[in-house]
Design an enzyme around this catalytic site. Sequence first.
Site, PDB file in Angstrom:
ATOM      1  N   ARG A 121      32.575 -40.706  39.147  1.00  0.00           N
ATOM      2  CA  ARG A 121      31.422 -39.892  39.591  1.00  0.00           C
ATOM      3  C   ARG A 121      31.681 -39.121  40.885  1.00  0.00           C
ATOM      4  NH1 ARG A 121      28.443 -44.512  37.713  1.00  0.00           N
ATOM      5  NH2 ARG A 121      27.796 -44.034  35.585  1.00  0.00           N
ATOM      6  N   LYS A 143      34.286 -23.882  42.382  1.00  0.00           N
ATOM      7  CA  LYS A 143      34.131 -23.784  40.926  1.00  0.00           C
ATOM      8  C   LYS A 143      35.315 -24.488  40.279  1.00  0.00           C
ATOM      9  CE  LYS A 143      31.437 -19.571  40.294  1.00  0.00           C
ATOM     10  NZ  LYS A 143      31.444 -18.183  39.746  1.00  0.00           N
ATOM     11  N   GLU A 185      42.586  -9.474  42.956  1.00  0.00           N
ATOM     12  CA  GLU A 185      41.422 -10.171  43.523  1.00  0.00           C
ATOM     13  C   GLU A 185      41.266  -9.828  45.012  1.00  0.00           C
ATOM     14  OE1 GLU A 185      39.348 -11.856  41.602  1.00  0.00           O
ATOM     15  OE2 GLU A 185      40.471 -12.717  39.929  1.00  0.00           O
ATOM     16  N   LYS A 227      35.078 -14.625  51.000  1.00  0.00           N
ATOM     17  CA  LYS A 227      34.576 -15.546  49.976  1.00  0.00           C
ATOM     18  C   LYS A 227      33.799 -16.684  50.627  1.00  0.00           C
ATOM     19  CE  LYS A 227      35.309 -17.984  45.727  1.00  0.00           C
ATOM     20  NZ  LYS A 227      36.045 -18.190  44.522  1.00  0.00           N
ATOM     21  N   GLU A 237      25.631 -19.566  42.954  1.00  0.00           N
ATOM     22  CA  GLU A 237      25.558 -18.267  42.271  1.00  0.00           C
ATOM     23  C   GLU A 237      24.167 -17.941  41.745  1.00  0.00           C
ATOM     24  OE1 GLU A 237      29.193 -17.239  40.131  1.00  0.00           O
ATOM     25  OE2 GLU A 237      27.987 -16.046  38.755  1.00  0.00           O
ATOM     26  N   ARG A 241      26.645 -14.440  45.188  1.00  0.00           N
ATOM     27  CA  ARG A 241      27.960 -14.898  44.724  1.00  0.00           C
ATOM     28  C   ARG A 241      28.394 -14.130  43.486  1.00  0.00           C
ATOM     29  NH1 ARG A 241      30.675 -20.941  44.679  1.00  0.00           N
ATOM     30  NH2 ARG A 241      32.616 -20.244  43.737  1.00  0.00           N
ATOM     31  N   ASN A 245      32.124 -11.390  40.974  1.00  0.00           N
ATOM     32  CA  ASN A 245      32.515 -11.129  39.584  1.00  0.00           C
ATOM     33  C   ASN A 245      32.755  -9.639  39.325  1.00  0.00           C
ATOM     34  OD1 ASN A 245      32.250 -13.863  38.973  1.00  0.00           O
ATOM     35  ND2 ASN A 245      30.046 -13.626  38.695  1.00  0.00           N
ATOM     36  N   HIS A 248      34.798  -8.553  36.426  1.00  0.00           N
ATOM     37  CA  HIS A 248      35.023  -9.707  35.562  1.00  0.00           C
ATOM     38  C   HIS A 248      34.316  -9.617  34.211  1.00  0.00           C
ATOM     39  CE1 HIS A 248      36.835 -11.302  39.144  1.00  0.00           C
ATOM     40  NE2 HIS A 248      37.119 -12.443  38.568  1.00  0.00           N
ATOM     41  N   HIS A 252      36.792 -10.274  31.435  1.00  0.00           N
ATOM     42  CA  HIS A 252      36.709 -11.412  30.511  1.00  0.00           C
ATOM     43  C   HIS A 252      36.691 -10.937  29.061  1.00  0.00           C
ATOM     44  CE1 HIS A 252      34.959 -14.318  33.763  1.00  0.00           C
ATOM     45  NE2 HIS A 252      36.270 -14.273  33.760  1.00  0.00           N
ATOM     46  N   HIS A 266      44.743 -12.577  33.759  1.00  0.00           N
ATOM     47  CA  HIS A 266      43.366 -12.495  34.261  1.00  0.00           C
ATOM     48  C   HIS A 266      43.220 -11.419  35.350  1.00  0.00           C
ATOM     49  CE1 HIS A 266      39.455 -13.852  35.753  1.00  0.00           C
ATOM     50  NE2 HIS A 266      39.988 -13.888  36.961  1.00  0.00           N
TER      51      HIS A 266
HETATM   52  P1  NAD Z   1      48.397 -20.317  36.980  1.00  0.00           P
HETATM   53  O1  NAD Z   1      47.867 -21.489  37.676  1.00  0.00           O
HETATM   54  O2  NAD Z   1      48.621 -20.418  35.513  1.00  0.00           O
HETATM   55  O3  NAD Z   1      49.751 -19.872  37.674  1.00  0.00           O
HETATM   56  C1  NAD Z   1      50.463 -18.763  37.172  1.00  0.00           C
HETATM   57  C2  NAD Z   1      51.930 -19.098  36.919  1.00  0.00           C
HETATM   58  O4  NAD Z   1      52.626 -19.158  38.156  1.00  0.00           O
HETATM   59  C3  NAD Z   1      52.153 -20.454  36.264  1.00  0.00           C
HETATM   60  O5  NAD Z   1      53.215 -20.331  35.350  1.00  0.00           O
HETATM   61  C4  NAD Z   1      52.573 -21.360  37.418  1.00  0.00           C
HETATM   62  O6  NAD Z   1      53.368 -22.425  37.006  1.00  0.00           O
HETATM   63  C5  NAD Z   1      53.339 -20.386  38.265  1.00  0.00           C
HETATM   64  N1  NAD Z   1      53.378 -20.676  39.699  1.00  0.00           N
HETATM   65  C6  NAD Z   1      52.391 -21.143  40.480  1.00  0.00           C
HETATM   66  N2  NAD Z   1      52.761 -21.123  41.766  1.00  0.00           N
HETATM   67  C7  NAD Z   1      54.027 -20.651  41.804  1.00  0.00           C
HETATM   68  C8  NAD Z   1      54.947 -20.392  42.843  1.00  0.00           C
HETATM   69  N3  NAD Z   1      54.616 -20.548  44.124  1.00  0.00           N
HETATM   70  N4  NAD Z   1      56.174 -19.925  42.507  1.00  0.00           N
HETATM   71  C9  NAD Z   1      56.496 -19.701  41.208  1.00  0.00           C
HETATM   72  N5  NAD Z   1      55.663 -19.913  40.178  1.00  0.00           N
HETATM   73  C10 NAD Z   1      54.437 -20.382  40.478  1.00  0.00           C
HETATM   74  O7  NAD Z   1      47.479 -19.022  37.176  1.00  0.00           O
HETATM   75  P2  NAD Z   1      46.605 -18.470  38.381  1.00  0.00           P
HETATM   76  O8  NAD Z   1      46.619 -17.000  38.206  1.00  0.00           O
HETATM   77  O9  NAD Z   1      46.963 -19.045  39.685  1.00  0.00           O
HETATM   78  O10 NAD Z   1      45.146 -19.016  38.028  1.00  0.00           O
HETATM   79  C11 NAD Z   1      44.483 -18.624  36.850  1.00  0.00           C
HETATM   80  C12 NAD Z   1      43.360 -19.585  36.583  1.00  0.00           C
HETATM   81  O11 NAD Z   1      42.457 -19.571  37.685  1.00  0.00           O
HETATM   82  C13 NAD Z   1      42.544 -19.242  35.360  1.00  0.00           C
HETATM   83  O12 NAD Z   1      42.365 -20.404  34.582  1.00  0.00           O
HETATM   84  C14 NAD Z   1      41.205 -18.767  35.924  1.00  0.00           C
HETATM   85  O13 NAD Z   1      40.126 -19.054  35.049  1.00  0.00           O
HETATM   86  C15 NAD Z   1      41.128 -19.571  37.175  1.00  0.00           C
HETATM   87  N6  NAD Z   1      40.257 -19.016  38.212  1.00  0.00           N
HETATM   88  C16 NAD Z   1      39.350 -19.837  38.787  1.00  0.00           C
HETATM   89  C17 NAD Z   1      38.530 -19.361  39.787  1.00  0.00           C
HETATM   90  C18 NAD Z   1      37.575 -20.294  40.470  1.00  0.00           C
HETATM   91  O14 NAD Z   1      36.739 -19.839  41.261  1.00  0.00           O
HETATM   92  N7  NAD Z   1      37.666 -21.578  40.235  1.00  0.00           N
HETATM   93  C19 NAD Z   1      38.627 -18.042  40.220  1.00  0.00           C
HETATM   94  C20 NAD Z   1      39.576 -17.217  39.607  1.00  0.00           C
HETATM   95  C21 NAD Z   1      40.390 -17.706  38.604  1.00  0.00           C
HETATM   96  N1  GLY Z   2      35.695 -16.505  41.242  1.00  0.00           N
HETATM   97  C1  GLY Z   2      34.309 -16.240  41.426  1.00  0.00           C
HETATM   98  C2  GLY Z   2      33.582 -17.288  42.192  1.00  0.00           C
HETATM   99  O1  GLY Z   2      34.177 -18.198  42.715  1.00  0.00           O
HETATM  100  O2  GLY Z   2      32.388 -17.226  42.258  1.00  0.00           O
END
Ligand code: NAD
Ligand code: GLY
Length: 364
Positions: A121, A143, A185, A227, A237, A241, A245, A248, A252, A266
Amino acid sequence: MTKIITVGLGDRAYAIHVGKDLLAQAAALLQPFARGPVPVVTDRHVADIHLKRLLDAMAAAGLDARPIIMPPGEGSKSFAGLETLTSQLLDMEISRGGLIVAFGGGVIGDLTGFAAGVLKRGVAFAQVPTTLLAQVDSSVGGKTGINTRQGKNLVGMFHQPRLVIADTTLLSTLPRRELLAGYAEVVKYGALGDAAFFEWLEQNGPLALEGDSAAMVHAVAHSCQMKADIVARDEHEKGDRALLNLGHTFGHALEALTGYSDRMLHGEGVAIGMALAANLSVRLGLAPQEDAMRLVRHLKAVGLPSAISDIPGPRPDARSLMAAMGHDKKVADGKINFILLRGLGKAFVTANVPADALEDVLKV
Ligand code: NAD
Ligand code: GLY
């Protein structure tokens, strides 16, 4: 030149440390939060390049670091990935008072944050983001979640980290395409709320992308500050917030129609989506055409896509995109919420977009 930003959430406030070569100091920063074994969740790519240095630093500081290595890619952000991770965490007998470290990109951060949120929890977690996208966006704001067959991020929760450590030196090993996707971003922050930052990016963004660490630290820290301010005002949100997006709703839909595949990352979808939002704003007479052109010019200058036609393979058609937008989780009462611009740095939320104008923009 480390910058420390606070996310002002009262007794859940936390610090974001942004700087170069921060991994060496990470253990000291994590120590006050750690109790017992400290799982360090990462993926294979990050583990191969950077994990040893973090584990060595943690061991030297007397922390009992325990690596958990997930397969890289969105596939890990799933019920199956959650099961694998939570059962490994439970096997380690993590207590409710413990700390879990997410060491990776947005996939690892979202999955680990969600696992921490539901484990016993709620267990505390820290974000040590390793992609530009994660450093400027996903590691901040709480998030967390996983994908399901119905879509991305549809199962999740708000669970704020205790600490974020963004070491910009880690970005030097990121594939160029991933770096650029994260940069979309960064551009988003300028476009949505800070015209002066957008102008700074026009001048300095290419330098940051070429490895100028002062420029990159500034770009990451300023993005995190923006942010943090928005999240502190509207954690769940209900209002502002949603501005985060920008791009987005379009992005999306493009991701869905390109099958969440390598055809479009993305951040690339966000870049195209921002250009579409700007074009729609111009078409509706809300924003000056010059501002939309500046946005597209900057995206192109750094090598990001800015039009649907930039996506390789068959072009997603306007009608299918509109249908996909209707499935977004930001849809409220049957209305799609769009983030549009009154100009660079002046984003606002509206559900008031005529379908014909939208369709026209999606056909260009
Ligand atoms: P990811 O985590 O898949 O990383 C991208 C690639 O880079 C992967 O292959 C990873 O292994 C590699 N990698 C990571 N760090 C590295 C480094 N320093 N050197 C070499 N390779 C490295 O992708 P991402 O773009 O970081 O994140 C995408 C995800 O984030 C999506 O699932 C998206 O929905 C999510 N997201 C969440 C939020 C939120 O607010 N929580 C906001 C935006 C995106
Ligand atoms: N990535 C959008 C948010 O965190 O609200």
